[in-house]
Design a protein around this motif. Structure first.
Motif, mmCIF file in Angstrom:
data_model
loop_
_atom_site.group_PDB
_atom_site.id
_atom_site.type_symbol
_atom_site.label_atom_id
_atom_site.label_comp_id
_atom_site.label_asym_id
_atom_site.label_seq_id
_atom_site.Cartn_x
_atom_site.Cartn_y
_atom_site.Cartn_z
ATOM 1 N N GLY A 158 25.086 0.436 8.172
ATOM 2 C CA GLY A 158 24.205 0.316 9.329
ATOM 3 C C GLY A 158 22.767 0.613 8.919
ATOM 4 N N VAL A 159 22.177 1.621 9.540
ATOM 5 C CA VAL A 159 20.787 1.984 9.280
ATOM 6 C C VAL A 159 20.766 3.334 8.549
ATOM 7 C CG1 VAL A 159 18.541 2.435 10.371
ATOM 8 C CG2 VAL A 159 20.139 0.823 11.425
ATOM 9 N N ALA A 160 19.813 3.509 7.624
ATOM 10 C CA ALA A 160 19.614 4.802 6.979
ATOM 11 C C ALA A 160 18.329 5.412 7.552
ATOM 12 C CB ALA A 160 19.505 4.635 5.471
ATOM 13 N N TYR A 161 18.427 6.650 7.986
ATOM 14 C CA TYR A 161 17.288 7.364 8.573
ATOM 15 C C TYR A 161 16.807 8.415 7.572
ATOM 16 C CZ TYR A 161 19.269 5.265 12.741
ATOM 17 O OH TYR A 161 19.774 4.368 13.650
ATOM 18 N N HIS A 162 15.513 8.412 7.297
ATOM 19 C CA HIS A 162 14.952 9.301 6.268
ATOM 20 C C HIS A 162 13.911 10.194 6.932
ATOM 21 C CE1 HIS A 162 12.882 9.360 1.993
ATOM 22 N NE2 HIS A 162 13.242 10.555 2.381
ATOM 23 N N LYS A 163 14.200 11.493 6.978
ATOM 24 C CA LYS A 163 13.339 12.435 7.696
ATOM 25 C C LYS A 163 12.628 13.353 6.709
ATOM 26 C CE LYS A 163 16.051 12.038 11.805
ATOM 27 N NZ LYS A 163 15.031 11.307 12.551
ATOM 28 N N ILE A 164 11.304 13.281 6.733
ATOM 29 C CA ILE A 164 10.503 14.019 5.751
ATOM 30 C C ILE A 164 9.679 15.087 6.466
ATOM 31 C CG2 ILE A 164 8.646 13.804 4.037
ATOM 32 C CD1 ILE A 164 9.569 10.854 3.693
ATOM 33 N N VAL A 165 9.631 16.265 5.927
ATOM 34 C CA VAL A 165 8.817 17.338 6.524
ATOM 35 C C VAL A 165 7.401 17.289 5.917
ATOM 36 C CG1 VAL A 165 8.642 19.819 6.950
ATOM 37 C CG2 VAL A 165 10.869 18.684 7.079
ATOM 38 N N ASN A 166 7.202 17.832 4.741
ATOM 39 C CA ASN A 166 5.855 17.893 4.150
ATOM 40 C C ASN A 166 5.625 16.653 3.263
ATOM 41 O OD1 ASN A 166 3.884 18.505 1.996
ATOM 42 N ND2 ASN A 166 3.770 20.523 2.941
ATOM 43 N N ALA A 167 4.743 15.760 3.711
ATOM 44 C CA ALA A 167 4.446 14.530 2.947
ATOM 45 C C ALA A 167 3.022 14.641 2.418
ATOM 46 C CB ALA A 167 4.583 13.308 3.844
ATOM 47 N N HIS A 168 2.864 14.512 1.086
ATOM 48 C CA HIS A 168 1.545 14.782 0.505
ATOM 49 C C HIS A 168 1.145 13.788 -0.587
ATOM 50 C CE1 HIS A 168 4.662 17.336 -1.465
ATOM 51 N NE2 HIS A 168 4.150 16.812 -2.562
ATOM 52 N N ILE A 169 -0.171 13.766 -0.804
ATOM 53 C CA ILE A 169 -0.760 13.037 -1.934
ATOM 54 C C ILE A 169 -1.533 14.079 -2.739
ATOM 55 C CG2 ILE A 169 -2.436 11.252 -2.587
ATOM 56 C CD1 ILE A 169 -1.832 9.784 0.035
ATOM 57 N N TYR A 170 -1.243 14.201 -4.035
ATOM 58 C CA TYR A 170 -1.984 15.163 -4.880
ATOM 59 C C TYR A 170 -3.424 14.688 -5.057
ATOM 60 C CZ TYR A 170 2.366 17.574 -6.112
ATOM 61 O OH TYR A 170 3.532 18.302 -6.050
ATOM 62 N N GLU A 171 -4.315 15.649 -5.242
ATOM 63 C CA GLU A 171 -5.746 15.321 -5.309
ATOM 64 C C GLU A 171 -6.064 14.287 -6.391
ATOM 65 O OE1 GLU A 171 -8.152 18.796 -6.255
ATOM 66 O OE2 GLU A 171 -6.441 19.758 -7.210
ATOM 67 N N ASP A 172 -5.333 14.351 -7.523
ATOM 68 C CA ASP A 172 -5.638 13.410 -8.607
ATOM 69 C C ASP A 172 -5.001 12.028 -8.389
ATOM 70 O OD1 ASP A 172 -3.081 14.338 -9.007
ATOM 71 O OD2 ASP A 172 -3.428 15.164 -11.027
ATOM 72 N N GLN A 173 -4.267 11.864 -7.285
ATOM 73 C CA GLN A 173 -3.674 10.550 -6.974
ATOM 74 C C GLN A 173 -4.438 9.820 -5.871
ATOM 75 O OE1 GLN A 173 0.088 12.088 -5.533
ATOM 76 N NE2 GLN A 173 1.142 11.700 -7.474
ATOM 77 N N LEU A 174 -5.308 10.564 -5.187
ATOM 78 C CA LEU A 174 -5.885 10.055 -3.940
ATOM 79 C C LEU A 174 -6.699 8.773 -4.121
ATOM 80 C CD1 LEU A 174 -6.247 10.459 -0.927
ATOM 81 C CD2 LEU A 174 -8.225 11.905 -1.413
ATOM 82 N N GLU A 175 -7.550 8.774 -5.149
ATOM 83 C CA GLU A 175 -8.432 7.617 -5.339
ATOM 84 C C GLU A 175 -7.628 6.334 -5.574
ATOM 85 O OE1 GLU A 175 -12.114 9.038 -7.521
ATOM 86 O OE2 GLU A 175 -11.658 7.106 -8.504
ATOM 87 N N LEU A 176 -6.605 6.444 -6.434
ATOM 88 C CA LEU A 176 -5.780 5.260 -6.725
ATOM 89 C C LEU A 176 -5.076 4.759 -5.476
ATOM 90 C CD1 LEU A 176 -4.122 6.213 -10.151
ATOM 91 C CD2 LEU A 176 -5.644 4.278 -9.718
ATOM 92 N N MET A 177 -4.618 5.692 -4.646
ATOM 93 C CA MET A 177 -3.941 5.277 -3.414
ATOM 94 C C MET A 177 -4.933 4.619 -2.454
ATOM 95 S SD MET A 177 -1.367 4.899 -1.506
ATOM 96 C CE MET A 177 0.028 5.758 -2.238
ATOM 97 N N ARG A 178 -6.055 5.310 -2.215
ATOM 98 C CA ARG A 178 -7.007 4.843 -1.196
ATOM 99 C C ARG A 178 -7.729 3.574 -1.636
ATOM 100 N NH1 ARG A 178 -11.063 9.175 -0.822
ATOM 101 N NH2 ARG A 178 -11.661 8.064 -2.705
ATOM 102 N N ASP A 179 -8.183 3.541 -2.882
ATOM 103 C CA ASP A 179 -9.065 2.448 -3.303
ATOM 104 C C ASP A 179 -8.350 1.310 -4.030
ATOM 105 O OD1 ASP A 179 -10.959 4.099 -2.241
ATOM 106 O OD2 ASP A 179 -11.571 4.944 -4.171
#
Ligand SMILES: Nc1nc(=O)c2c([nH]1)NC[C@@H]1CN(c3ccc(C(=O)N[C@@H](CCC(=O)O)C(=O)O)cc3)CN21
Ligand SMILES: O=c1ccn([C@H]2C[C@H](O)[C@@H](COP(=O)(O)O)O2)c(=O)[nH]1
Length: 283
Positions: A211-232
Motif C-alpha cells: 500500500g502506502v509507506a508513511y515516513h515521519k521525521i522529527v528533526n530535519a536539517h541541512i548542515y551549514e557546509d551543505q547549504l549553498e549547494l542545496m540552495r544555489d
C-alpha cells in the motif's frame, strides 16, 4: 520528488540555526516532516535533481535486515556509508566496547535481529513480524525498533530511522517509519529509498499487496557546509518523473534476503537525473 524539494525549501525558508555539539557544526533545522511513498503505484522516491545512489541505499538496508555489525560486511554488499562512523569517530574509537577495525557495535540490525533480553537470550523482531504477516496476522504491534537506550554506549551511533511499524488491512500491507534526526541532503536520499524498499520487499515475501509507506521525521536539517549547494544548485533544478523499482520475483522469503540476494536483484526503470552533487558528510 516534490515533497522532498518542498522540505528542502521549507528548511531554507523557516529553519532555525542550531549548534550540533557532536559534529561541531551548525544545522539549519525544522521540526516535523511527513512524507508518503506510493508503493502501490510503484512511484519510487528517488531524488532526480541529482544523481542518487539507490543501490548503496538498498544495500545498507539489506545489511540491517541481516543484522550486520561490521562496516566491512556493508562494504562487501556495496555500501560504504558506515566506514566513517565505525572508523573515524573519536568517541567510538576510544570506546572500550569497540571490538576493532570496522566494528559498529550494537546498532541498527543488531537490535532488529538480536535484541538482548535482560533475563538471557535474544529477540528476533523481524522474524516475528514476517511470521505473523505471512499468516495474515497483524497484532497491532508489528514493530521493529532499533532504539535501545540501554545499549547506546555499545554502538557507534544512535539509530536515526529507528522504528518501523507494519499494518495489514485486508490483503494490503502498510508501513509507518519513524526518524528522529535527518540529514536531508545526504541521509534522506537513502532513507526515502529504504522506507519504500522495506514495504515493497516485505509485501513480496509475506504475500500481500503493498500500500502506502508513511515516513515521519522529527528533526530535519541541512548542515551549514551543505547549504549553498542545496540552495544555489540542487533547488534550481527541475525534477524529472519518478522511476520504477523492479524487484526480482524469485525473492520469496526472509532466508532469501539473508543468503543469496544482492543489490543486482533490484533494478530501476526510467531513472532520469541531473549531475551528481558531492555534499560534505559530517562525522
Ligand atoms: N552526518 C551524517 N549523515 C548521514 O546521512 C548519516 C550519518 N551521518 N551517519 C550514518 C549514516 C550513513 N549515511 C550516509 C553516509 C554517506 C552517504 C554518502 O556519502 N552518500 C553520497 C555517495 C554515496 C555513494 O557513492 O554510494 C551521496 O552522494 O549520496 C549517505 C548516507 C546516512 N547516515
Ligand atoms: O539513516 C540515517 C542515519 C543518519 N542520518 C543523519 C542524521 C544526522 O545528521 C546524523 C546523526 O547524528 P545524530 O547526532 O546522532 O543525530 O546522521 C540520517 O539522516 N539518516
Amino acid at each position: 520528488m516534490r515533497q522532498y524539494l518542498d522540505l528542502c525549501q521549507r528548511i531554507i525558508d523557516e529553519g532555525v540555526w542550531i549548534n550540533n555539539e557532536r559534529t561541531g557544526k551548525r544545522c539549519l533545522t525544522v521540526v516535523n516532516a511527513d512524507l508518503e511513498y506510493r508503493v502501490d503505484r510503484n512511484e519510487f522516491p528517488l531524488v532526480t535533481t541529482r544523481k542518487s545512489f539507490y543501490k548503496a541505499a538498498i544495500a545498507e538496508f539489506l545489511g540491517y535486515i541481516r543484522g550486520y555489525d561490521s562496516a566491512a560486511d556493508f562494504r562487501n554488499i556495496g555500501c560504504k556509508t558506515w566506514d566513517a562512523n565505525a572508523n573515524l569517530n573519536d568517541a567510538w574509537l576510544d570506546n572500550p566496547h569497540r571490538k576493532g577495525e570496522d566494528d559498529m557495535g550494537r546498532v541498527y540490525g543488531v537490535q532488529g535481529r538480536r535484541w538482548a533480553k535482560p533475563d538471557g537470550g535474544h529477540i528476533d523482531q523481524l522474524r516475528k513480524i514476517v511470521d505473523n504477516l505471512s499468516k495474515g496476522i497483524d497484532d497491532r504491534g508489528e514493530i521493529m525498533s532499533f532504539y535501545n537506550p540501554g545499549e547506546f554506549h555499545m554502538g557507534c551511533l544512535r539509530p536515526c530511522m529507528h522504528t518501523h511499524n507494519f499494518s495489514l488491512l485486508g490483503d494490503t500491507l502498510y508501513l509507518t517509519s519513524y526518524q528522529r534526526s535527518c540529514d536531508v541532503p545526504l541521509g534522506l536520499n537513502f532513507n526515502q529509498v529504504q522506507v519504500y524498499f522495506f514495504l515493497a520487499i516485505m509485501a513480496q515475501i509475506t504475500g500481500h499487496k503493498p500500500g502506502v509507506a508513511y515516513h515521519k521525521i522529527v528533526n530535519a536539517h541541512i548542515y551549514e557546509d551543505q547549504l549553498e549547494l542545496m540552495r544555489d544548485v540542487q533547488l534550481k533544478r527541475k525534477p524529472y518523473p519518478s522511476p520504477k523499482l523492479i524487484i526480482n520475483p524469485d525473492i520469496k522469503s526472509l532466508e532469501d534476503l539473508e543468503t543469496w540476494v544482492t543489490v543486482d536483484d533490484f533494478q530501476v526503470e526510467g531513472y532520469q537525473y541531473h549531475d551528481p552533487i558531492a555534499y560534505p558528510f559530517s562525522v
